[in-house]
Structures are given as C-alpha cells and as structure tokens.
Design a protein around this motif. Structure first.
Motif, PDB file in Angstrom:
ATOM      1  N   HIS A  38    -109.238 -76.679 -53.311  1.00  0.00           N
ATOM      2  CA  HIS A  38    -108.211 -76.404 -54.318  1.00  0.00           C
ATOM      3  C   HIS A  38    -108.756 -75.503 -55.419  1.00  0.00           C
ATOM      4  O   HIS A  38    -108.054 -74.606 -55.895  1.00  0.00           O
ATOM      5  CB  HIS A  38    -107.715 -77.728 -54.896  1.00  0.00           C
ATOM      6  N   SER A  86    -109.195 -71.846 -53.774  1.00  0.00           N
ATOM      7  CA  SER A  86    -107.938 -71.129 -53.537  1.00  0.00           C
ATOM      8  C   SER A  86    -106.788 -72.130 -53.618  1.00  0.00           C
ATOM      9  O   SER A  86    -106.405 -72.721 -52.602  1.00  0.00           O
ATOM     10  CB  SER A  86    -107.956 -70.446 -52.163  1.00  0.00           C
ATOM     11  N   ARG A 117    -103.561 -72.100 -53.798  1.00  0.00           N
ATOM     12  CA  ARG A 117    -102.371 -71.963 -52.962  1.00  0.00           C
ATOM     13  C   ARG A 117    -102.667 -72.131 -51.476  1.00  0.00           C
ATOM     14  O   ARG A 117    -101.737 -72.209 -50.659  1.00  0.00           O
ATOM     15  CB  ARG A 117    -101.690 -70.614 -53.230  1.00  0.00           C
ATOM     16  N   VAL A 120    -101.967 -76.028 -51.863  1.00  0.00           N
ATOM     17  CA  VAL A 120    -100.713 -76.348 -52.558  1.00  0.00           C
ATOM     18  C   VAL A 120     -99.939 -75.036 -52.678  1.00  0.00           C
ATOM     19  O   VAL A 120    -100.216 -74.225 -53.561  1.00  0.00           O
ATOM     20  CB  VAL A 120    -100.967 -76.954 -53.951  1.00  0.00           C
ATOM     21  N   SER A 121     -98.981 -74.850 -51.793  1.00  0.00           N
ATOM     22  CA  SER A 121     -98.375 -73.524 -51.626  1.00  0.00           C
ATOM     23  C   SER A 121     -97.705 -72.989 -52.888  1.00  0.00           C
ATOM     24  O   SER A 121     -97.703 -71.775 -53.117  1.00  0.00           O
ATOM     25  CB  SER A 121     -97.361 -73.552 -50.485  1.00  0.00           C
ATOM     26  N   ASP A 122     -97.134 -73.862 -53.718  1.00  0.00           N
ATOM     27  CA  ASP A 122     -96.418 -73.380 -54.907  1.00  0.00           C
ATOM     28  C   ASP A 122     -97.223 -73.528 -56.193  1.00  0.00           C
ATOM     29  O   ASP A 122     -96.679 -73.487 -57.290  1.00  0.00           O
ATOM     30  CB  ASP A 122     -95.073 -74.095 -55.049  1.00  0.00           C
ATOM     31  N   SER A 123     -98.541 -73.686 -56.085  1.00  0.00           N
ATOM     32  CA  SER A 123     -99.387 -73.835 -57.262  1.00  0.00           C
ATOM     33  C   SER A 123     -99.435 -72.538 -58.078  1.00  0.00           C
ATOM     34  O   SER A 123     -99.427 -71.437 -57.517  1.00  0.00           O
ATOM     35  CB  SER A 123    -100.814 -74.217 -56.844  1.00  0.00           C
ATOM     36  N   VAL A 124     -99.466 -72.678 -59.404  1.00  0.00           N
ATOM     37  CA  VAL A 124     -99.631 -71.520 -60.284  1.00  0.00           C
ATOM     38  C   VAL A 124    -101.038 -71.484 -60.872  1.00  0.00           C
ATOM     39  O   VAL A 124    -101.336 -70.664 -61.741  1.00  0.00           O
ATOM     40  CB  VAL A 124     -98.585 -71.533 -61.422  1.00  0.00           C
ATOM     41  N   ARG A 158     -93.699 -75.480 -46.668  1.00  0.00           N
ATOM     42  CA  ARG A 158     -94.160 -75.515 -48.058  1.00  0.00           C
ATOM     43  C   ARG A 158     -95.278 -76.518 -48.290  1.00  0.00           C
ATOM     44  O   ARG A 158     -96.097 -76.330 -49.192  1.00  0.00           O
ATOM     45  CB  ARG A 158     -92.984 -75.842 -48.990  1.00  0.00           C
ATOM     46  N   ASN A 159     -95.328 -77.583 -47.516  1.00  0.00           N
ATOM     47  CA  ASN A 159     -96.259 -78.666 -47.817  1.00  0.00           C
ATOM     48  C   ASN A 159     -97.314 -78.938 -46.750  1.00  0.00           C
ATOM     49  O   ASN A 159     -98.331 -79.562 -47.056  1.00  0.00           O
ATOM     50  CB  ASN A 159     -95.479 -79.970 -48.055  1.00  0.00           C
ATOM     51  N   SER A 166     -99.998 -75.036 -44.776  1.00  0.00           N
ATOM     52  CA  SER A 166    -101.205 -74.481 -45.391  1.00  0.00           C
ATOM     53  C   SER A 166    -102.469 -75.103 -44.808  1.00  0.00           C
ATOM     54  O   SER A 166    -103.523 -74.463 -44.793  1.00  0.00           O
ATOM     55  CB  SER A 166    -101.173 -74.684 -46.912  1.00  0.00           C
TER      56      SER A 166
END
Length: 416
Positions: free
Chosen positions: A129, A132, A134, A137-141, A237-238, A241
């Motif tokens: 994490h 990288s 995303r 967690v695909s929608d991480s900012v 989305r979840n 990845s």
C-alpha cells in the motif's frame, strides 16, 4: 479642573490593561492549564501500571510519519460518536496517547482513522500500500511512497520498515491491556453517570475496523445467482487489483504479497466458503474482510468469483489410488487439514494461517500437484517432493478433491 479628564483617561487605560491581562490569564488557566491538568490526571490514573512504550524503530517510524505529512489526511483518534464506534471501535482514551508528544491526532479524514491500525492489515499489505496505494485500493487518493523502497514493495528500506512498525503500534497498548486494563480504567474514570465517558467502555469491539480479518466467527449467508453487473463492477473495483481481471492471481498489487492472492480460476468454492472469506477475510494474509459491503453486494461478488472457475469432469479413479491417497493424507496431511478436510486439524492452533478447508474449496488437479511439489510461499505449507513419491503425490492430489461439498454450511449467521 483641567487635569481631571486626563487623569480619568489615564486611570481607565490602567484599569483596561489590568482587566485585559487578568482576562488573558484567566482564559489560559481555564482553557489550557486546568484542562491539561485534568487530562494529565486522567492519563495517570486510568493508564495501566506499565504501558508498552515505543522501540527505537517505532520512534523513528513516528518521525517519518510526521515528516511525510500522514497526519494531514489521517486522524489517530476515535471520537465519541456512534458513527466512529461502528466503523473503528472503542473511542480513544487519554492514556492511549501518553507517549504521543507532540501529538499526531490529525484533524482531517481524507483517509481512514488509524487509531486502531495495529493488526488490522498484514505487514506485506502495508508495504504494498505504501509503495503503490492504488495497486491494492483502486480508488485511493494517497500518494505513492516508492522512494521508501529499493525498486519493489518487497524490498523496503529501513525507513519503510520503521514506518510500518510505528503503524503497528496504533491501538496496540489498549489491546495489550486487555480486560484488566479496561476494568482499571473504568474504575479510575469515576463517571458512572457520564453517558459520553461510558461510551469508551461499551463499544461492541475494541477494533471494529470492517477490514480486520479474523480466524473464526459468524457470518451472513450470501445468496446464489446475485446481480451479475453489480458484482462485476464491485470485483473490478475491490478484487481485481490483487486477484486479476480473470481471477488468476496476477493483479497489479501482487508484487510483495506473501502468500500471493488466490488463483480464483483454479479453485471451485462453495457459497458458504466465500461467505466466510468475504465477511471475515483470511487472517495472516493480505486478504482483508469486506464487512463494509452489504450482504447483497457481497453476494454479487461471490457470484462473480464462482463464475471464474471452469468446471472439470471428475475422472473415475481406481480404488487402489483412492486408498493410497487416503493413507498418505492420514499420515501427512490430517494434522493440519483435519480428518475430513475441513482445515481443522490438531495443529491448526500453532499455524499463523489457517490450512485450506477442502470441504469448501476444491483446487484443480494441476493446482493440487503444484502445491504439493512446490509448497505455498509465505505459509507453513512446505514442498513434499522430498518425502513422497510421484505416485503418492498424484494419489493424495486426487484424494483431497473428494472432500468438496458445494452446499456445505458450518456456523450460525451473523447480523449484517
């Protein structure tokens, strides 16, 4: 007469100045000194006698956490709000942060609260994490911190190790204090009529993070044939990845995860097994729980996962091969996987990761043979080529597939 107004003005200035200084002193006393003493007193009286402090590595990690600005997006304080308690667990007590100076509580939650982060995610997940965000967690900012690694998530520098070590201290002290620590803090609180103060001691769980994996526990029954389009979106989305778009365990987040994410395409799962894994995660691995999703959403994901596997025609095996497989299994496998393949053998309590439950999961023959020959990196499952003949490996690979029960059900339901 002419000096009267001037003297009056001078006196008014003096009075105003004295009053201003007095008001400032009173404000500091009431808003800073007195609350600080009350907080110090609470910390001293409610704390365990010898709370665990930070190691040198954890201290360095705390400095890195501050240096990288993590507190700008993450809080470290579970507030006395029912919304916080349902998502993160018991509200933070003052003594939990007694070594936290200057404090890093934070004020914004662009990312989740980290007050109960200890043991919520595996170490390899934390590294992946950080490297990288995303990828897992695909929608991480969250920005990537690849500079804390030597080229890949499984090559962390000392800074990355220290930072993760610090993250693993968040919530640890109260966890270690246990029931005795809770009882001591409650008695020292002396607040039987303070509803807000009592909230800290009556949360359903100390760490209620919906991603925290657990080895056992009830779970809701998912329904078959759920909404496919919704499931595909949720999977993308979840899950993709790590597990990959086709479920082959080759997603972008695979690098650095040990053991690797399951190859869903090579395993046939019962709905009950997926119900448990999605609700409780797989403890000891990077697979989190997904209790923040509704039963309907989890059912949709389970339908997609089951659809990734292509059914195989089971060959009719000679009786002597099944007998040999049973003998090998009893002698070498039942201690971990259980007499009936349920992953409940006598050695389970000594293992960090629960053995495969063959009653709820049937690997392909190729997968079974690959695991027997190579083991599973990151688990206690070792290669068996040095102890078993090729005939024995093949026989037991066939044998374990016979445990599968596609409609098995084992524990009571949890309330979603």
């Amino acid at each position: 007469m002419s000096r009267g107004p001037g003297r009056f003005l001078r006196m008014s200035y003096v009075v105003a100045s004295v009053a201003g200084v007095a008001f400032f002193v009173l404000s500091v006393a009431l808003l800073a000194v007195w609350p600080g003493r009350v907080l110090d007193d609470q910390t001293r009286t409610m704390s365990p006698d010898h709370p665990l402090g930070l190691t040198a590595s954890e201290q360095r990690g705390r400095i890195i956490y501050s240096r990288e600005g993590c507190a700008y997006c993450h809080t470290q304080q579970v507030r006395y709000l029912h919304a916080d308690m349902s998502r993160f667990g018991a509200p933070t007590l003052a003594w939990e942060t007694r070594f936290d100076y200057p404090h890093l509580w934070g004020t914004r939650r662009i990312g989740p609260d980290l007050a109960r982060e200890a043991s919520t995610h595996s170490t390899d997940w934390q590294f992946a994490h950080l490297y990288s965000p995303r990828a897992v967690v695909s929608d991480s900012v969250m920005p990537a911190y690849a500079r804390l690694f030597d080229g890949s998530p499984d090559q962390p520098t000392q800074d990355a190790r220290d930072l993760v070590a610090y993250l693993e201290t968040l919530g640890r002290a109260r966890e270690l204090a246990g029931p005795e620590g809770e009882a001591h803090a409650l008695s020292a609180c002396k607040c039987p009529d303070d509803e807000m103060a009592q909230m800290a001691f009556h949360s359903a769980a100390l760490n209620a993070n919906p991603a925290k994996a657990r080895r056992q526990g009830a779970y809701p029954r998912l329904v078959p044939d759920a909404e496919q389009p919704r499931g595909l979106d949720l999977y993308a989305r979840n899950c993709a990845s790590c597990h990959g778009e086709r479920g082959e365990g080759d997603g972008a987040g695979v690098a650095g995860l040990h053991p690797r994410p399951a190859n869903l395409a090579e395993n046939e799962y019962s709905l009950d097994r997926l119900s448990f894994a999605l609700w409780n995660g797989v403890a000891g691995t990077s697979m989190p729980a997904w209790r923040d999703l509704s039963v309907q959403d989890l059912s949709a994901v389970a339908s997609v996962v089951r659809g990734l596997h292509t059914a195989q025609t089971e060959p009719a095996l000679p009786e002597n091969i099944l007998q040999l497989g049973g003998q090998v299994y009893t002698a070498h496998c039942a201690q971990c996987h259980g007499d009936n393949g349920g992953g409940d053998g006598s050695a389970v309590g000594e293992l960090d990761i629960a053995p495969t439950n063959f009653r709820g999961q049937r690997p392909s023959l190729a997968q079974s043979l690959r695991v027997l020959r190579n083991g599973i990196e990151g688990t206690q499952m070792a290669p068996w080529t040095g102890k078993l003949t090729e005939a024995e490996l093949s026989a037991v690979a066939y044998y374990v597939r016979g445990f599968f029960q596609p409609n098995n059900s084992s524990v009571a339901e949890a309330k979603p």
